[in-house]
Design an enzyme around this catalytic site. Structure first.
Site, PDB file in Angstrom:
ATOM      1  N   PHE A   9       0.832  -1.206   0.000  1.00 53.62           N
ATOM      2  CA  PHE A   9       0.000   0.000   0.000  1.00 53.62           C
ATOM      3  C   PHE A   9       0.865   1.254   0.000  1.00 53.62           C
ATOM      4  CE2 PHE A   9      -3.166  -2.973   1.483  1.00 53.62           C
ATOM      5  CZ  PHE A   9      -4.388  -2.441   1.074  1.00 53.62           C
ATOM      6  N   ASP A  10       0.431   2.242  -0.759  1.00 55.13           N
ATOM      7  CA  ASP A  10       0.897   3.602  -0.570  1.00 55.13           C
ATOM      8  C   ASP A  10       0.272   4.108   0.730  1.00 55.13           C
ATOM      9  OD1 ASP A  10       1.915   6.228  -1.224  1.00 55.13           O
ATOM     10  OD2 ASP A  10      -0.113   6.732  -1.873  1.00 55.13           O
ATOM     11  N   LEU A  11       0.831   5.176   1.309  1.00 58.41           N
ATOM     12  CA  LEU A  11       0.275   5.699   2.571  1.00 58.41           C
ATOM     13  C   LEU A  11      -0.524   6.985   2.359  1.00 58.41           C
ATOM     14  CD1 LEU A  11      -0.015   5.509   5.655  1.00 58.41           C
ATOM     15  CD2 LEU A  11       2.151   6.777   5.840  1.00 58.41           C
ATOM     16  N   ASP A  12       0.166   8.067   2.000  1.00 57.88           N
ATOM     17  CA  ASP A  12      -0.506   9.362   1.840  1.00 57.88           C
ATOM     18  C   ASP A  12      -1.431   9.347   0.631  1.00 57.88           C
ATOM     19  OD1 ASP A  12       0.920  10.382   4.001  1.00 57.88           O
ATOM     20  OD2 ASP A  12       2.550  11.114   2.737  1.00 57.88           O
ATOM     21  N   ILE A 185      -1.211  -1.060  -4.261  1.00 58.72           N
ATOM     22  CA  ILE A 185      -2.417  -0.239  -4.181  1.00 58.72           C
ATOM     23  C   ILE A 185      -2.003   1.196  -3.890  1.00 58.72           C
ATOM     24  CG2 ILE A 185      -4.604   0.182  -2.985  1.00 58.72           C
ATOM     25  CD1 ILE A 185      -3.100  -3.208  -2.519  1.00 58.72           C
TER      26      ILE A 185
END
Length: 231
Positions: A9-12, A185
């Site tokens: 996963f990306d965060l921001d 994602i």
């Protein structure tokens, strides 16, 4: 449907609601430093900072500025463009922003429900172009830490998305030798989608605003809960 074992996963802008958390922090700073005395509204300040910050992050992702340059420039340029005299630009605003913003805890709708569902089936990790200290504060402060194994930042890996080397580094850290069993994602077409494509990893574009793009990801969702339909 392919069988995946690892989800990255990306965060921001994907899990952690950067826009909401940043706006709350900037509103606080606008009031604390009484920026209204310079004749511009908070909306003016927020719009200018958002533009400057986004542009600097694009340059950072492209390897054209480093962490220090990004942090030194964004508030100074924003306020300078808004007409604040050089001698009156608060030098400590960047420090205060970095202190406050990562402690904000807003996440996108269905983040926790979706991650709980996925954790029971897959190994979950994060790949982020953010800086180690602030990203870990965001993850722990929004109660995301229990869901994830590896947390890979551009600062620690030495590479930034879309450079495929950060994805290959993430696979190595996660103990996964086959990119075709992994899924990325994220919301950023270049950093997350094209970067993962170049590393041989399938992708999910998180596109809550349902914008049209010329590049086709493996999957596309407008709400995180849609991942339960795909996975």
């Amino acid at each position: 449907m392919k069988t995946y074992t690892h989800l990255f996963f990306d965060l921001d802008h994907t899990l952690w609601d950067f826009e909401k958390n940043s706006e709350e922090t900037l509103q606080h700073l606008y009031e604390v430093y009484n920026l209204s005395r310079f004749g511009f509204t908070f909306a003016d300040f927020f719009r200018k900072y958002s533009y400057v910050n986004k542009r600097l992050w694009q340059l950072y992702n492209a390897g054209k500025v480093n962490q220090e340059q990004l942090r030194r420039t964004r508030f100074h340029k924003s306020l300078n463009d808004l007409g604040v005299p050089e001698a009156e630009i608060p030098l400590e605003m960047e420090h205060e922003y970095l202190r406050i913003c990562p402690t904000k805890s807003a996440v996108f709708p269905f983040t926790h429900e979706t991650l709980a569902y996925l954790k029971a089936k897959y190994q979950l990790h994060i790949i982020t172009n953010g800086f180690k200290e602030s990203q870990h504060l965001k993850i722990s402060g929004s109660n995301l830490l229990p869901y994830f194994g590896e947390i890979i930042t551009s600062e620690c890996s030495g590479f930034a998305k879309p450079d495929k080397r950060i994805f290959l580094h993430a696979l190595e850290r996660a103990g996964c030798s086959t990119p075709n069993t992994c899924l990325m994602i994220g919301d950023n077409l270049e950093a997350d989608i094209l970067g993962a494509q170049n590393a041989g990893i399938d992708q999910v574009l998180f596109n809550p605003e349902k914008r049209s793009y010329p590049i086709k990801p493996t999957y596309e969702i407008s709400c995180l809960s849609d991942l339960q339909r795909i996975l």
